[in-house]
Design an enzyme around this catalytic site. Sequence first.
Site, short mmCIF file in Angstrom:
data_model
loop_
_atom_site.label_atom_id
_atom_site.label_comp_id
_atom_site.label_asym_id
_atom_site.label_seq_id
_atom_site.Cartn_x
_atom_site.Cartn_y
_atom_site.Cartn_z
N ASP A 121 -76.48 -6.83 -0.11
CA ASP A 121 -77.18 -8.09 -0.32
C ASP A 121 -77.15 -8.91 0.96
O ASP A 121 -77.04 -8.35 2.06
CB ASP A 121 -76.54 -8.85 -1.49
CG ASP A 121 -77.55 -9.62 -2.32
OD1 ASP A 121 -78.15 -10.56 -1.78
OD2 ASP A 121 -77.74 -9.28 -3.51
N HIS A 152 -77.45 -15.69 -1.80
CA HIS A 152 -77.80 -14.77 -2.88
C HIS A 152 -76.64 -13.81 -3.20
O HIS A 152 -76.28 -13.62 -4.37
CB HIS A 152 -79.05 -13.99 -2.48
CG HIS A 152 -79.69 -13.22 -3.59
ND1 HIS A 152 -79.29 -11.94 -3.94
CD2 HIS A 152 -80.71 -13.53 -4.43
CE1 HIS A 152 -80.04 -11.50 -4.93
NE2 HIS A 152 -80.90 -12.45 -5.26
N ASN A 210 -88.99 -9.60 -10.30
CA ASN A 210 -89.43 -10.83 -10.94
C ASN A 210 -90.91 -11.12 -10.76
O ASN A 210 -91.32 -12.29 -10.74
CB ASN A 210 -88.62 -12.02 -10.39
CG ASN A 210 -87.13 -11.77 -10.43
OD1 ASN A 210 -86.59 -11.41 -11.46
ND2 ASN A 210 -86.47 -11.97 -9.30
N ALA A 234 -84.87 0.48 -8.82
CA ALA A 234 -84.57 0.48 -10.26
C ALA A 234 -85.16 1.68 -10.97
O ALA A 234 -84.56 2.22 -11.91
CB ALA A 234 -85.08 -0.82 -10.88
N TYR A 275 -85.69 4.72 -9.89
CA TYR A 275 -85.23 6.04 -9.48
C TYR A 275 -84.38 6.67 -10.58
O TYR A 275 -83.72 5.97 -11.36
CB TYR A 275 -84.42 5.96 -8.19
CG TYR A 275 -85.23 5.63 -6.96
CD1 TYR A 275 -86.49 6.18 -6.74
CD2 TYR A 275 -84.72 4.75 -6.00
CE1 TYR A 275 -87.22 5.87 -5.62
CE2 TYR A 275 -85.45 4.44 -4.86
CZ TYR A 275 -86.71 5.00 -4.68
OH TYR A 275 -87.44 4.69 -3.56
N SER A 283 -82.17 -10.54 -10.47
CA SER A 283 -81.09 -10.36 -9.49
C SER A 283 -79.75 -10.77 -10.07
O SER A 283 -78.70 -10.25 -9.65
CB SER A 283 -81.37 -11.17 -8.23
OG SER A 283 -82.42 -10.61 -7.49
#
Length: 470
Positions: A82, A126, A218, A229, A231, A282
């Site tokens: 991140d 984040h 989003n 996501a 995969y 997230s």
Amino acid sequence: MTGRRGRRTLAAAAVTAALGQLSLPAPPALAADRVDTSCRRPPQQGEPLPDALPGRNLTDRLGLAQAWDLAEGEGITVGVVDSGVDARHPELSGAVREGAEVVTVRTKKGYRIQRPKPPALDCEGHGTAVAGLIAARRGGEARITGVAPASRVEPVRVVGGVENAPAEVLAAAIDRVVDSGVQVLNLSFALPVDRAPVRKAVERAVAQDVVVVAAAGNEGTSGKKMYPAAYDGVLAVGAVQAAGQPMKESNSGGWVDLAGYGQDEVVLAAGGSGYRRDKGTSFAAPQVSGAAALVRSRFPRLSARQVRERLVDAAAPVGGGTNERTGAGVVDPFGALTHLAGDGGRAGAQQDRQAAARPGAIPVQAVPRPRPLLSPTGATALAWSGGLLLTVLLAVLGAPAVRRAAARRWRPAPVGGGPRGAAADRAGADRFRTDRARPPVAPALDGLTGGVSRTRRGRTDPTHRTHRTS
């Protein structure tokens, strides 16, 4: 020769020393080993928590108090690729490892991995929010405790932002955190296209038995796959509101596996202290990563695939079943820790037996058959009693008809019924009652002669005499 060489060497040394006195800039290739990664502007500062937070906090919504009685994530490290993690926040005291930084550089490789310069920075805030949702300690603010408060976080900071990083840089960050020995990997970013370097890095992580969790994104799209996501082997996480309804910004599709809470969540702020509100998938993904840490802590022998299956099977369905917006439902940490073997009846008995062999699984017991209320002997006795009772009932109900037949001296009733038949029945009944009331005729004994006195058409038998007293 020796003297000339010596003089030349001294001359060269003198020239070198003279050049060393000049302040000439070094060429790029000879720059300092470490690339400056300081923030261009300070991160957004957090605010104190209000005395009362609206609605239930995440600890209550996820039932974490019950889950922590079973596991808190001890011995598990969660990798976070991140924007970095600010380890100075008191809620993360002792929860963050040193980690690494991946910097984009103009070299053949395209990136450089280096150790972060203390204190570790998070210019965007984040990654700090994500880390807090996973591993914020229980000793701090109780309303902000992470899902796995005894786990640790291995941060890999992508300098310049994940959304701006080349695919090779993201792949290098994933490889770096997996090589550090994490058991769970959180990827709270979504790419609209399939990038081969990222896909191969995720495949390597899955092959090394790491539970990989990624945010669904989003954009509010339906059906369009987002990566990493989508995969294979990755838990794709959507988001719901605090009341449980799917969040409209959360991407949807058949590739979504689970959901977490992502609407206006209270998270840790970078800068060393404070809190802020944020929303998105997230912040739903780290809730699933924290739940995976709990399961791996309680059942260390489970494979990554088995952990994924357990989390999906134990999820709380949204809207009554599986759907493309929330997958199997909202993650349930306590349910995942106590989930029985099998998959709730969707597989056959053979698969249930295989699942029962998983380490830590509680075998499903056979459902007991209901016992009959009566034994065979009791059932027979009850049948005979019922038959006798029915016979008595029929006898009672049939008594009036018997009396009417007896009153007619068992003669058949007049044909046609009607008033004549009814009158005849009444007349017969009256005669029946009269006959029953009339006393029987007893013979009169003659006190003198022993003869029997009979009356014949009003005359007296001459053998009978009457004596009168004076």
